[in-house]
Design a protein around this motif. Structure first.
Motif, PDB file in Angstrom:
ATOM      1  N   ASP A  73     -11.810  -7.073  -0.876  1.00  0.00           N
ATOM      2  CA  ASP A  73     -10.738  -6.827   0.094  1.00  0.00           C
ATOM      3  C   ASP A  73     -10.153  -8.129   0.646  1.00  0.00           C
ATOM      4  OD1 ASP A  73     -10.198  -4.154   0.201  1.00  0.00           O
ATOM      5  OD2 ASP A  73     -11.568  -3.717   1.861  1.00  0.00           O
ATOM      6  N   LEU A 121      -8.477   9.543   3.109  1.00  0.00           N
ATOM      7  CA  LEU A 121      -9.858   9.609   3.615  1.00  0.00           C
ATOM      8  C   LEU A 121      -9.865   9.917   5.107  1.00  0.00           C
ATOM      9  CD1 LEU A 121     -11.650   6.690   1.720  1.00  0.00           C
ATOM     10  CD2 LEU A 121     -11.926   9.152   1.388  1.00  0.00           C
ATOM     11  N   CYS A 158      -8.803  -4.978   8.572  1.00  0.00           N
ATOM     12  CA  CYS A 158      -7.820  -5.502   7.602  1.00  0.00           C
ATOM     13  C   CYS A 158      -6.422  -4.971   7.870  1.00  0.00           C
ATOM     14  CB  CYS A 158      -8.184  -5.052   6.198  1.00  0.00           C
ATOM     15  SG  CYS A 158      -9.615  -5.818   5.532  1.00  0.00           S
ATOM     16  N   ARG A 210      -2.618  -4.090   6.266  1.00  0.00           N
ATOM     17  CA  ARG A 210      -1.895  -3.776   5.038  1.00  0.00           C
ATOM     18  C   ARG A 210      -0.470  -3.351   5.385  1.00  0.00           C
ATOM     19  NH1 ARG A 210      -5.693  -5.881   3.503  1.00  0.00           N
ATOM     20  NH2 ARG A 210      -7.285  -5.276   1.981  1.00  0.00           N
ATOM     21  N   THR A 266     -10.471   7.067  -2.652  1.00  0.00           N
ATOM     22  CA  THR A 266     -10.909   5.784  -2.063  1.00  0.00           C
ATOM     23  C   THR A 266      -9.885   5.254  -1.075  1.00  0.00           C
ATOM     24  OG1 THR A 266      -9.856   4.458  -3.777  1.00  0.00           O
ATOM     25  CG2 THR A 266     -12.154   5.122  -4.179  1.00  0.00           C
ATOM     26  N   HIS A 267      -8.715   5.880  -0.984  1.00  0.00           N
ATOM     27  CA  HIS A 267      -7.646   5.289  -0.172  1.00  0.00           C
ATOM     28  C   HIS A 267      -7.705   5.724   1.288  1.00  0.00           C
ATOM     29  CE1 HIS A 267      -5.852   4.688  -4.261  1.00  0.00           C
ATOM     30  NE2 HIS A 267      -5.880   3.476  -3.738  1.00  0.00           N
ATOM     31  N   LEU A 268      -7.266   4.818   2.129  1.00  0.00           N
ATOM     32  CA  LEU A 268      -7.497   4.969   3.568  1.00  0.00           C
ATOM     33  C   LEU A 268      -6.900   6.250   4.151  1.00  0.00           C
ATOM     34  CD1 LEU A 268      -8.620   3.764   6.172  1.00  0.00           C
ATOM     35  CD2 LEU A 268      -6.445   2.548   6.455  1.00  0.00           C
ATOM     36  N   THR A 313     -15.696   5.529   7.021  1.00  0.00           N
ATOM     37  CA  THR A 313     -16.350   4.248   7.294  1.00  0.00           C
ATOM     38  C   THR A 313     -15.291   3.159   7.293  1.00  0.00           C
ATOM     39  OG1 THR A 313     -18.417   4.969   6.274  1.00  0.00           O
ATOM     40  CG2 THR A 313     -18.095   2.604   6.503  1.00  0.00           C
ATOM     41  N   VAL A 314     -15.163   2.473   8.412  1.00  0.00           N
ATOM     42  CA  VAL A 314     -14.235   1.341   8.491  1.00  0.00           C
ATOM     43  C   VAL A 314     -14.919   0.159   7.810  1.00  0.00           C
ATOM     44  CG1 VAL A 314     -13.041  -0.240  10.050  1.00  0.00           C
ATOM     45  CG2 VAL A 314     -13.225   2.199  10.642  1.00  0.00           C
ATOM     46  N   PHE A 315     -14.261  -0.384   6.780  1.00  0.00           N
ATOM     47  CA  PHE A 315     -14.890  -1.451   6.004  1.00  0.00           C
ATOM     48  C   PHE A 315     -14.714  -2.817   6.684  1.00  0.00           C
ATOM     49  CE2 PHE A 315     -14.097   1.268   1.991  1.00  0.00           C
ATOM     50  CZ  PHE A 315     -15.339   1.879   2.131  1.00  0.00           C
ATOM     51  N   ASN A 354       0.825  -1.222   0.000  1.00  0.00           N
ATOM     52  CA  ASN A 354       0.000   0.000   0.000  1.00  0.00           C
ATOM     53  C   ASN A 354       0.852   1.262   0.000  1.00  0.00           C
ATOM     54  OD1 ASN A 354      -1.890  -2.152   0.778  1.00  0.00           O
ATOM     55  ND2 ASN A 354      -3.302  -0.434   0.956  1.00  0.00           N
ATOM     56  N   VAL A 380      -6.395  -1.218   9.978  1.00  0.00           N
ATOM     57  CA  VAL A 380      -7.083   0.058   9.747  1.00  0.00           C
ATOM     58  C   VAL A 380      -7.139   0.851  11.050  1.00  0.00           C
ATOM     59  CG1 VAL A 380      -9.292   1.107   9.077  1.00  0.00           C
ATOM     60  CG2 VAL A 380      -8.423  -0.871   7.811  1.00  0.00           C
ATOM     61  N   ARG A 411     -15.797  -4.397   2.308  1.00  0.00           N
ATOM     62  CA  ARG A 411     -15.792  -3.943   0.923  1.00  0.00           C
ATOM     63  C   ARG A 411     -15.491  -5.141   0.019  1.00  0.00           C
ATOM     64  NH1 ARG A 411     -11.451   0.612  -0.749  1.00  0.00           N
ATOM     65  NH2 ARG A 411     -10.032  -1.042  -0.115  1.00  0.00           N
TER      66      ARG A 411
HETATM   67  N1  UDP Z   1     -10.544   1.136   4.138  1.00  0.00           N
HETATM   68  C1  UDP Z   1     -11.562   1.439   5.018  1.00  0.00           C
HETATM   69  N2  UDP Z   1     -12.358   2.516   4.749  1.00  0.00           N
HETATM   70  C2  UDP Z   1     -12.198   3.301   3.634  1.00  0.00           C
HETATM   71  C3  UDP Z   1     -11.144   2.983   2.741  1.00  0.00           C
HETATM   72  C4  UDP Z   1     -10.332   1.890   3.015  1.00  0.00           C
HETATM   73  O1  UDP Z   1     -11.749   0.757   6.029  1.00  0.00           O
HETATM   74  O2  UDP Z   1     -12.987   4.247   3.444  1.00  0.00           O
HETATM   75  C5  UDP Z   1      -9.681  -0.030   4.391  1.00  0.00           C
HETATM   76  C6  UDP Z   1      -9.761  -1.091   3.301  1.00  0.00           C
HETATM   77  O3  UDP Z   1     -10.799  -2.004   3.563  1.00  0.00           O
HETATM   78  C7  UDP Z   1      -8.379  -1.729   3.386  1.00  0.00           C
HETATM   79  C8  UDP Z   1      -7.472  -0.592   3.865  1.00  0.00           C
HETATM   80  O4  UDP Z   1      -8.344   0.406   4.402  1.00  0.00           O
HETATM   81  O5  UDP Z   1      -8.354  -2.727   4.376  1.00  0.00           O
HETATM   82  C9  UDP Z   1      -6.656   0.020   2.739  1.00  0.00           C
HETATM   83  O6  UDP Z   1      -7.523   0.329   1.684  1.00  0.00           O
HETATM   84  P1  UDP Z   1      -7.085   1.207   0.448  1.00  0.00           P
HETATM   85  O7  UDP Z   1      -8.306   1.423  -0.416  1.00  0.00           O
HETATM   86  O8  UDP Z   1      -6.380   2.425   0.939  1.00  0.00           O
HETATM   87  O9  UDP Z   1      -6.004   0.321  -0.312  1.00  0.00           O
HETATM   88  P2  UDP Z   1      -6.093  -1.187  -0.910  1.00  0.00           P
HETATM   89  O10 UDP Z   1      -5.630  -2.082   0.195  1.00  0.00           O
HETATM   90  O11 UDP Z   1      -7.492  -1.439  -1.351  1.00  0.00           O
HETATM   91  O12 UDP Z   1      -5.123  -1.142  -2.038  1.00  0.00           O
END
Ligand code: UDP
Length: 327
Positions: A285, A193, A219, A221, A188-190, A206-208, A170, A259, A282
């Motif tokens: 994931d 956001l 999750c 990363r 869309t990136h954590l 929102t924590v996915f 990441n 997260v 999501r």
């Molecule tokens: N994530 C989350 N909420 C968000 C965006 C991301 O909880 O609004 C989580 C996502 O489920 C993953 C981590 O943050 O576990 C990183 O997500 P990101 O989209 O930044 O990168 P990815 O891992 O998809 O390349």
């Protein structure tokens, strides 16, 4: 000065790569359709607008600039979107890369540094993901990138294409001088956001999903600083130019953060709690993606210097407060 064609040079990672290339004495030429990239992000070298699906335009740009190599960043990269609209990913990522490779061969420019992803490994709990780990991607994004890796291998056999392939974990952070940074619309990136939620640009993060099989249920990363990542690309380019041939490298730090842990660090760095709620998982994931490889360190001499979570959030926060693009 040796020119390097940078596809996606107007995007997040590509714009940082152009800065690193210029600092290393190369002349970056950005090739970008500006669909997810930004004209203002092209601050180092020239911009050639164009789409990878337009072969004639690619041929024109190769003939005009005669690059010694290509860095190929241009791609769609949202896991969730790739599950909803796989055709976009197969056409743009895989089809676009095929056009690029064939244009390279026609122009006799056979060296390429390619942005791949740890999403090619898929969901492999408790497995150390090194470069030899078998790939089982679970979404169209990861599958499209794996297909490009395979395509590069095939064209290596048939036409002598040499590829340094980087599988990113990441990518986070920004240029510490805040000349370029991460800016996606939609974001869309954590980490961005989280920063948006902290300064009120969005209501809450929102924590996915909090029901994953991890210590805190969120999750995990492996985050790597974008400046460290692009440094590796320059090392990969030098490897190709010195005739050492293609190779696959993971780019991660070997440390995973959940997260929740990222939110805690953001709270410490900014001094503000992260407004958030907890939502559903999501689609697409993976539970945990952590790099287990030392190959880039031992073989390329890569020395990641800024890839602590604190530093990444600090640099992203500086850019967040001062930088943005409008066009
Ligand atoms: N994530 C989350 N909420 C968000 C965006 C991301 O909880 O609004 C989580 C996502 O489920 C993953 C981590 O943050 O576990 C990183 O997500 P990101 O989209 O930044 O990168 P990815 O891992 O998809 O390349």
């Amino acid at each position: 000065m040796q020119k390097v064609l940078v596809t996606g040079g107007a995007g997040y990672i590509g714009s940082h790569a152009c800065k690193a290339l210029k600092a290393a004495g190369f002349e970056p030429v950005t090739f970008d359709n500006l669909r997810t990239g930004w004209r203002e992000a092209v601050k180092f070298g020239t911009l050639e607008e164009g789409d990878l699906l337009d072969r004639a335009r690619l041929d024109e740009v190769f003939a005009k600039h005669k690059p010694v190599a290509v860095m190929h960043f241009a791609a769609l990269s949202q896991v969730g979107e790739s599950v909803q609209e796989p055709g976009l990913y197969w056409r743009n990522n895989t089809g676009g890369s095929q056009n690029l490779i064939e244009a390279m061969i026609a122009a006799d420019c056979k060296r390429i540094v390619f942005s791949s992803t740890c999403a090619t490994y898929g969901d492999q709990d408790n497995v150390v993901l090194d470069e030899e780990t078998p790939q089982f991607p679970i979404n169209a994004y990861g599958k499209s990138k794996r297909a490009i890796e395979e395509m590069l291998e095939d064209f290596g056999v048939s036409d002598g294409i040499e590829a340094v392939i980087f599988r990113y974990f990441n990518v986070a952070g920004a240029d510490p001088e805040a000349e370029v940074g991460e800016f996606h619309r939609p974001e869309t990136h954590l980490i961005p956001l989280i920063l948006d939620a902290i300064d009120g640009k969005r209501a809450a993060l929102t924590v996915f999903g909090e029901d994953y099989d991890t210590p805190d249920g969120t999750c995990i990363r492996d985050y790597v600083h974008v400046m460290d990542l692009v440094d590796a690309h320059v090392l990969g380019l030098r490897r190709l130019l010195s005739g050492d041939g293609g190779r696959i490298f993971n780019l991660g730090t070997g440390k995973g953060f959940s997260v929740r842990e990222v939110m805690d660090v953001a709270e410490r760095v900014t001094g503000t709690p992260v407004p958030h709620d907890v939502g559903a998982r999501r689609a697409g994931d993976c539970t945990k993606l952590v790099s287990g490889s030392e190959r880039a360190v031992t073989e390329l001499g890569w020395r990641p210097e800024r890839s602590t979570l604190e530093q990444m959030v600090e640099d992203a926060w500086r850019w967040h407060k001062t930088g943005h693009y409008d066009s």
